[in-house]
Design an enzyme around this catalytic site. Structure first.
Site, PDB file in Angstrom:
ATOM      1  CD  GLU A   1      -2.879   1.236   2.306  1.00 39.84           C
ATOM      2  OE1 GLU A   1      -3.983   1.761   2.145  1.00 39.84           O
ATOM      3  OE2 GLU A   1      -2.493   0.773   3.400  1.00 39.84           O
TER       4      GLU A   1
ATOM      5  CB  ALA B   1      -7.793   7.211   1.184  1.00 39.81           C
TER       6      ALA B   1
ATOM      7  CB  ALA C   1      -1.771   7.351   7.960  1.00 34.77           C
TER       8      ALA C   1
ATOM      9  CG  ASP D   1      -6.213   0.258   6.881  1.00 27.72           C
ATOM     10  OD1 ASP D   1      -5.049  -0.058   6.598  1.00 27.72           O
ATOM     11  OD2 ASP D   1      -6.645   1.430   6.774  1.00 27.72           O
TER      12      ASP D   1
ATOM     13  CG  ASP E   1     -13.099   1.146  12.373  1.00 23.34           C
ATOM     14  OD1 ASP E   1     -13.986   1.645  11.652  1.00 23.34           O
ATOM     15  OD2 ASP E   1     -11.966   1.652  12.502  1.00 23.34           O
ATOM     16  N   GLY E   2     -16.732   1.081  13.065  1.00 25.01           N
ATOM     17  CA  GLY E   2     -17.547   2.139  13.630  1.00 25.01           C
ATOM     18  C   GLY E   2     -16.888   3.501  13.579  1.00 25.01           C
TER      19      GLY E   2
ATOM     20  CB  ALA F   1      -2.912   6.727  11.410  1.00 24.48           C
ATOM     21  N   GLY F   2      -5.141   4.206   9.853  1.00 23.35           N
ATOM     22  CA  GLY F   2      -5.487   2.806  10.010  1.00 23.35           C
ATOM     23  C   GLY F   2      -6.445   2.629  11.170  1.00 23.35           C
TER      24      GLY F   2
END
EC number: 3.5.1.25
Length: 397
Positions: free
Chosen positions: A132, A223, A143, A277, A251-252, A312-313
């Site tokens: 990535e 992104a 990030a 991620d 992940d909410g 950032a992830g």
């Protein structure tokens, strides 16, 4: 007792989520590293010596296409011990197949990291490598360090693929950049997944990328430009094409539940791959962590760059993604299994050995509490790696 007897484990009384549907009270037998038998009829019965899994749900091991680290460790560190710790952290949360993701760095450094990760692929710890960056848009870099980004010149892309020694599974790039479409074609010819992500592409260019061979949307919605009514952008192009598998981070934080629901209604579970991620803070607490050359602060479980504050992830693990998918988004167990196991397994070309509970496939299993869907135990290739001692053995009458 023979060696085969010692390597045989029978699970009885569980709810089994099978390709053909959900079976209550099924029975599954493993021998060595493989599934030897699956009783697809309800009430498959028990035998003395079986492990009693009443009250539990058994699903295939999870497959993560996109993960940067965990347990305080990063795949971008270039240190084998760190990469192993990251993989083990996610294994303890049900991810039995991991594709390790790098982050943007100097080309030579990323190539060196790929060499280290390749050794873990060859040892069976990882299933491949996902690059990535650095071939992504400065306008959508998230990030990733902007000064280290590069246009996807096919020669540079090929350098990273070659550094992976045949274990490159996926490369994320922005197809609108110079060399982008040529690199997509090259990756397709090499049998490496070309993924559209961290892109400022428009609708037409994204369609061109799919025609050139791109088959994955890297963390769709994140992104990349949003949907506008006169400029649909990459999201619509990627959702509408049946050849494209879309990654989603449940992940909410990264996606509102309604946006995830929209993606499912449009693409269907067989085109959605739920990913983490995750960066090094997964499985850890709040604090400061490296992400490649950048520093990340995790607060209340949300990872953001120290400089600039961009997300950032994540700190997500796939057992949590499974639970959210069923309890928040209302997916069926079959749909959740499709997106966390079967779909990514097919995408990787590994569906003959992983991704579903079927005779002959790897004995990669996740045991969940049937009421809460919390993780209880994990088996990888016929060996318990977590929680196997929690179950009682059926006694003779």
């Amino acid at each position: 007792m023979t060696t085969a007897d010692r390597d045989r484990i029978a699970l009885a009384g569980a709810r089994l989520v099978l390709p053909g549907g959900v079976v209550d009270g099924g029975r599954l037998v493993t021998e060595g590293s493989r599934i030897a038998a699956v009783t697809s009829a309800a009430g498959g019965g028990t035998e003395p010596g079986d492990l009693d899994l009443a009250g539990h749900t058994v699903v295939p091991g999870f497959v993560d296409l996109h993960v940067h680290g965990g347990g305080g460790a990063s795949y971008a560190s270039g240190v084998a011990e760190e990469a192993f710790r990251a993989a083990r952290t996610h294994l303890d949360h049900g991810t039995t197949t991991t594709v390790a993701s790098t982050v943007t760095g100097e080309i030579d450094n990323v190539a060196r990291q790929a060499g280290v990760l390749s050794e873990l692929v060859e040892d069976g710890v990882l299933a491949g490598i996902h690059f990535e960056g650095p071939f992504i848009s400065r306008n959508r870099c998230g990030a990733h360090r902007p000064d280290l980004l590069r246009d996807p010149d096919p020669a540079l892309v090929r350098k990273l693929v070659d550094a992976a020694r045949g274990h490159a599974r996926m490369v994320t790039l922005a197809p609108e950049l110079p060399g982008g479409l040529d690199s997509v074609r090259m990756l397709a010819d090499l049998g490496v997944i070309a993924a559209v992500g961290h892109t400022d592409s428009d609708y037409a260019t994204t369609l061109d990328a799919v025609e050139a061979g791109a088959t994955v949307a890297t963390h769709l919605f994140n992104a990349m430009p949003g949907i506008a009514h006169r400029a649909p952008g990459p999201i619509v192009a990627l959702l509408e094409d049946e050849r494209v598998t879309v990654e989603l981070i449940n992940d909410g934080v990264h996606l509102h539940p309604s946006v995830l629901d929209l993606a499912y209604r449009t693409a269907g579970a067989d085109r959605v791959a739920l990913i983490t991620d995750a960066m090094g803070a997964a499985g850890m607490g709040d604090g400061f962590y490296p992400l490649g050359p950048l520093q990340v602060e995790v607060s209340d479980g949300v990872a953001r760059l120290v400089e600039g504050g961009a997300i950032a992830g994540s700190t997500l693990t796939l057992d949590v993604a499974f639970k959210r998918s069923v309890t928040v988004n209302g997916l069926t167990l079959g749909q959740a299994v499709e997106s966390l196991s079967a779909t990514p397994a097919r995408l990787l070309g590994l569906a003959d050995s992983i991704g579903s509970l079927e005779t002959g496939k790897n004995a990669d299993l996740v045991v969940l509490d049937s009421g809460s869907y919390d993780l209880v135990a994990v088996m990888r290739r016929g060996r318990w790696v977590l929680g196997g001692d929690r179950f009682t053995t059926v006694k003779p009458d």
